[in-house]
Design a protein around this motif. Structure first.
Motif, mmCIF file in Angstrom:
data_model
loop_
_atom_site.group_PDB
_atom_site.id
_atom_site.type_symbol
_atom_site.label_atom_id
_atom_site.label_comp_id
_atom_site.label_asym_id
_atom_site.label_seq_id
_atom_site.Cartn_x
_atom_site.Cartn_y
_atom_site.Cartn_z
ATOM 1 N N PRO A 23 4.246 -9.006 -2.890
ATOM 2 C CA PRO A 23 3.178 -8.198 -3.491
ATOM 3 C C PRO A 23 2.097 -7.771 -2.502
ATOM 4 C CG PRO A 23 3.793 -9.939 -4.984
ATOM 5 C CD PRO A 23 4.535 -10.207 -3.704
ATOM 6 N N ASN A 24 1.679 -8.672 -1.606
ATOM 7 C CA ASN A 24 0.663 -8.295 -0.626
ATOM 8 C C ASN A 24 1.169 -7.239 0.335
ATOM 9 O OD1 ASN A 24 -0.615 -10.500 -1.891
ATOM 10 N ND2 ASN A 24 -1.737 -10.975 -0.019
ATOM 11 N N GLN A 25 2.446 -7.321 0.692
ATOM 12 C CA GLN A 25 3.024 -6.298 1.564
ATOM 13 C C GLN A 25 3.033 -4.940 0.876
ATOM 14 O OE1 GLN A 25 6.818 -7.542 3.402
ATOM 15 N NE2 GLN A 25 6.318 -9.627 2.810
ATOM 16 N N LEU A 26 3.419 -4.924 -0.398
ATOM 17 C CA LEU A 26 3.441 -3.676 -1.155
ATOM 18 C C LEU A 26 2.042 -3.083 -1.292
ATOM 19 C CD1 LEU A 26 5.914 -4.386 -4.089
ATOM 20 C CD2 LEU A 26 6.129 -2.521 -2.443
ATOM 21 N N VAL A 27 1.082 -3.932 -1.648
ATOM 22 C CA VAL A 27 -0.281 -3.446 -1.855
ATOM 23 C C VAL A 27 -0.878 -2.948 -0.537
ATOM 24 C CG1 VAL A 27 -2.619 -4.127 -2.507
ATOM 25 C CG2 VAL A 27 -0.667 -4.853 -3.891
ATOM 26 N N GLU A 28 -0.635 -3.667 0.540
ATOM 27 C CA GLU A 28 -1.156 -3.212 1.829
ATOM 28 C C GLU A 28 -0.618 -1.829 2.184
ATOM 29 O OE1 GLU A 28 -1.703 -4.772 6.435
ATOM 30 O OE2 GLU A 28 -0.085 -5.601 5.207
ATOM 31 N N ALA A 29 0.689 -1.636 2.014
ATOM 32 C CA ALA A 29 1.281 -0.326 2.313
ATOM 33 C C ALA A 29 0.711 0.750 1.399
ATOM 34 C CB ALA A 29 2.799 -0.402 2.160
ATOM 35 N N ALA A 30 0.526 0.422 0.109
ATOM 36 C CA ALA A 30 -0.004 1.401 -0.836
ATOM 37 C C ALA A 30 -1.448 1.756 -0.522
ATOM 38 C CB ALA A 30 0.106 0.852 -2.263
ATOM 39 N N LEU A 31 -2.241 0.778 -0.108
ATOM 40 C CA LEU A 31 -3.628 1.061 0.251
ATOM 41 C C LEU A 31 -3.700 1.955 1.485
ATOM 42 C CD1 LEU A 31 -5.175 -2.484 -0.304
ATOM 43 C CD2 LEU A 31 -5.716 -0.422 -1.611
ATOM 44 N N LYS A 32 -2.848 1.688 2.442
ATOM 45 C CA LYS A 32 -2.844 2.507 3.660
ATOM 46 C C LYS A 32 -2.426 3.937 3.368
ATOM 47 C CE LYS A 32 -2.045 -1.208 7.019
ATOM 48 N NZ LYS A 32 -1.087 -1.818 7.968
ATOM 49 N N GLU A 33 -1.503 4.098 2.413
ATOM 50 C CA GLU A 33 -1.001 5.433 2.075
ATOM 51 C C GLU A 33 -1.777 6.087 0.930
ATOM 52 O OE1 GLU A 33 3.226 5.361 1.494
ATOM 53 O OE2 GLU A 33 3.548 4.024 3.215
ATOM 54 N N LYS A 34 -2.867 5.430 0.482
ATOM 55 C CA LYS A 34 -3.709 5.967 -0.600
ATOM 56 C C LYS A 34 -2.904 6.209 -1.881
ATOM 57 C CE LYS A 34 -7.094 6.348 2.419
ATOM 58 N NZ LYS A 34 -8.266 5.433 2.436
ATOM 59 N N GLU A 35 -2.045 5.241 -2.224
ATOM 60 C CA GLU A 35 -1.160 5.386 -3.378
ATOM 61 C C GLU A 35 -1.635 4.620 -4.611
ATOM 62 O OE1 GLU A 35 1.466 7.154 -3.873
ATOM 63 O OE2 GLU A 35 2.159 7.835 -1.918
ATOM 64 N N LEU A 36 -2.785 3.966 -4.512
ATOM 65 C CA LEU A 36 -3.275 3.194 -5.651
ATOM 66 C C LEU A 36 -4.454 3.915 -6.293
ATOM 67 C CD1 LEU A 36 -3.078 -0.457 -4.268
ATOM 68 C CD2 LEU A 36 -1.744 0.496 -6.147
ATOM 69 N N GLU A 37 -4.228 4.475 -7.461
ATOM 70 C CA GLU A 37 -5.274 5.238 -8.145
ATOM 71 C C GLU A 37 -6.443 4.350 -8.559
ATOM 72 O OE1 GLU A 37 -3.589 5.502 -12.639
ATOM 73 O OE2 GLU A 37 -2.332 6.402 -11.076
ATOM 74 N N GLU A 38 -6.173 3.030 -8.694
ATOM 75 C CA GLU A 38 -7.238 2.115 -9.089
ATOM 76 C C GLU A 38 -8.375 2.091 -8.055
ATOM 77 O OE1 GLU A 38 -3.369 0.161 -10.571
ATOM 78 O OE2 GLU A 38 -4.020 1.484 -8.951
ATOM 79 N N TRP A 39 -8.020 2.352 -6.796
ATOM 80 C CA TRP A 39 -9.026 2.303 -5.738
ATOM 81 C C TRP A 39 -9.049 3.603 -4.935
ATOM 82 C CZ3 TRP A 39 -5.841 -1.966 -6.823
ATOM 83 C CH2 TRP A 39 -6.501 -2.962 -7.539
ATOM 84 N N GLU A 40 -9.005 4.691 -5.694
ATOM 85 C CA GLU A 40 -9.126 6.004 -5.076
ATOM 86 C C GLU A 40 -10.504 6.123 -4.414
ATOM 87 O OE1 GLU A 40 -8.823 10.743 -6.293
ATOM 88 O OE2 GLU A 40 -8.533 9.175 -7.793
ATOM 89 N N GLY A 41 -10.525 6.592 -3.205
ATOM 90 C CA GLY A 41 -11.777 6.712 -2.473
ATOM 91 C C GLY A 41 -12.111 5.500 -1.629
ATOM 92 N N PHE A 42 -11.282 4.446 -1.729
ATOM 93 C CA PHE A 42 -11.492 3.249 -0.916
ATOM 94 C C PHE A 42 -10.552 3.244 0.283
ATOM 95 C CE2 PHE A 42 -13.543 1.918 -4.758
ATOM 96 C CZ PHE A 42 -14.495 0.989 -4.351
ATOM 97 N N THR A 43 -10.988 2.596 1.345
ATOM 98 C CA THR A 43 -10.201 2.455 2.560
ATOM 99 C C THR A 43 -9.984 0.977 2.857
ATOM 100 O OG1 THR A 43 -11.101 4.500 3.481
ATOM 101 C CG2 THR A 43 -10.107 2.954 5.030
ATOM 102 N N LEU A 44 -8.769 0.636 3.249
ATOM 103 C CA LEU A 44 -8.466 -0.737 3.625
ATOM 104 C C LEU A 44 -9.149 -1.069 4.946
ATOM 105 C CD1 LEU A 44 -6.913 -3.410 3.351
ATOM 106 C CD2 LEU A 44 -4.968 -2.282 4.476
ATOM 107 N N VAL A 45 -9.933 -2.137 4.956
ATOM 108 C CA VAL A 45 -10.625 -2.581 6.168
ATOM 109 C C VAL A 45 -9.827 -3.669 6.864
ATOM 110 C CG1 VAL A 45 -12.736 -3.618 7.104
ATOM 111 C CG2 VAL A 45 -12.864 -1.948 5.226
ATOM 112 N N LYS A 46 -9.447 -4.706 6.115
ATOM 113 C CA LYS A 46 -8.637 -5.774 6.712
ATOM 114 C C LYS A 46 -8.058 -6.677 5.639
ATOM 115 C CE LYS A 46 -12.486 -9.012 7.485
ATOM 116 N NZ LYS A 46 -13.153 -9.863 8.507
ATOM 117 N N ARG A 47 -7.053 -7.471 6.054
ATOM 118 C CA ARG A 47 -6.503 -8.508 5.201
ATOM 119 C C ARG A 47 -7.222 -9.816 5.480
ATOM 120 N NH1 ARG A 47 -0.004 -8.459 4.649
ATOM 121 N NH2 ARG A 47 -0.635 -10.247 3.395
ATOM 122 N N GLU A 48 -7.061 -10.758 4.556
ATOM 123 C CA GLU A 48 -7.635 -12.105 4.730
ATOM 124 C C GLU A 48 -9.126 -12.013 5.046
ATOM 125 O OE1 GLU A 48 -5.962 -14.957 4.137
ATOM 126 O OE2 GLU A 48 -4.277 -13.703 3.538
ATOM 127 N N ALA A 49 -9.878 -11.436 4.149
ATOM 128 C CA ALA A 49 -11.319 -11.233 4.347
ATOM 129 C C ALA A 49 -12.095 -12.431 3.817
ATOM 130 C CB ALA A 49 -11.771 -9.963 3.631
#
Length: 237
Positions: free
Chosen positions: A90-116
């Motif tokens: 799941p974390n791998q999928l979500v990371e890829a989706a965040l990088k590709e802007k594929e998650l409508e739940e967080w439209e307008g957000f940018t991935l900064v880092k994992r394990e924050a």
């Protein structure tokens, strides 16, 4: 939508589970060899691991491993599809989706880092919106399904309750926080906390929502070729 392919897989039959992280399986090909298989999901999975259940395994990466193989997916109990057995997926999928802007739940957000890190805990992802406002995001893998309803957890999770409580504390201080339940199978129409197994987690989740934590759900499409991030589904508390 985001798709993660599987490595080459071999079909096997489940025999027994000596401990949380180890399976004994028999290949169904001509060799019919019995092998030890690492299970990357420590959940109970009692409805999954019944003798004779078909699973698919791959050669494990890395050196100095105790097992040559790892479990990748299983047939569903209804025999009409598959479910992923990798709790890290799941974390791998979500990371890829965040990088590709594929998650409508967080439209307008940018991935900064994992394990924050925030306070005494680390959360799966840190996002920033266009104004630089942070959002802490935690992912929970769902494999337990009954009658089309996904339940979490399938075993008591003090760590999970702690994460949810700390997300609520962040939201109470004015930060943004969210939790995404990702079902690693397609036969799910909604997600609920499993009250009977872990009432503390269920209550923590309700308190988190009241504090302003965003609670989201999604499912996955699982095939012998790989896993695709699926549609949003509701979470009822």
């Amino acid at each position: 939508m985001v798709f993660l392919p599987f490595p080459p897989l071999r079909e096997a039959v489940f025999l027994e589970r000596p401990n949380r992280f180890l399976l004994r399986c028999r290949f169904v090909d001509e060799e019919k060899e019995v092998v030890k298989v690492h299970l990357p999901d420590p959940g109970r999975l009692k409805e999954i691991f019944l003798p004779g259940r078909r699973i698919w395994i791959a050669v494990a990466d890395g050196v100095n491993r105790k097992t040559r193989f790892r479990a990748v997916l299983s047939e569903r109990p209804d025999g009409k599809g598959f479910l992923s057995l990798d709790s890290t997926l799941p974390n791998q999928l979500v990371e890829a989706a965040l990088k590709e802007k594929e998650l409508e739940e967080w439209e307008g957000f940018t991935l900064v880092k994992r394990e924050a890190r925030a306070g005494d805990s680390r959360f799966d992802f840190l996002l920033h919106n266009r104004e630089g406002v942070p959002l802490f995001l935690e992912i929970k893998s769902v494999t337990l399904v009954r009658g089309g309803i996904g339940f979490f957890p399938d075993a008591v999770t003090a760590r999970g309750a702690k994460h949810v409580t700390e997300l609520a504390q962040l939201a109470g201080k004015g930060d943004q926080a969210a939790l995404l339940f990702l079902a690693q199978r397609e036969d799910v129409v909604e997600i609920r906390p499993e009250e009977e197994i872990d009432p503390r987690f269920a209550e923590s989740l309700r308190q988190a929502k009241e504090a302003g934590v965003g609670i989201y759900g999604r499912k996955c499409k699982v095939s012998l070729e790989g896993v695709e991030l699926g549609d949003p589904i509701p979470v009822y508390l």
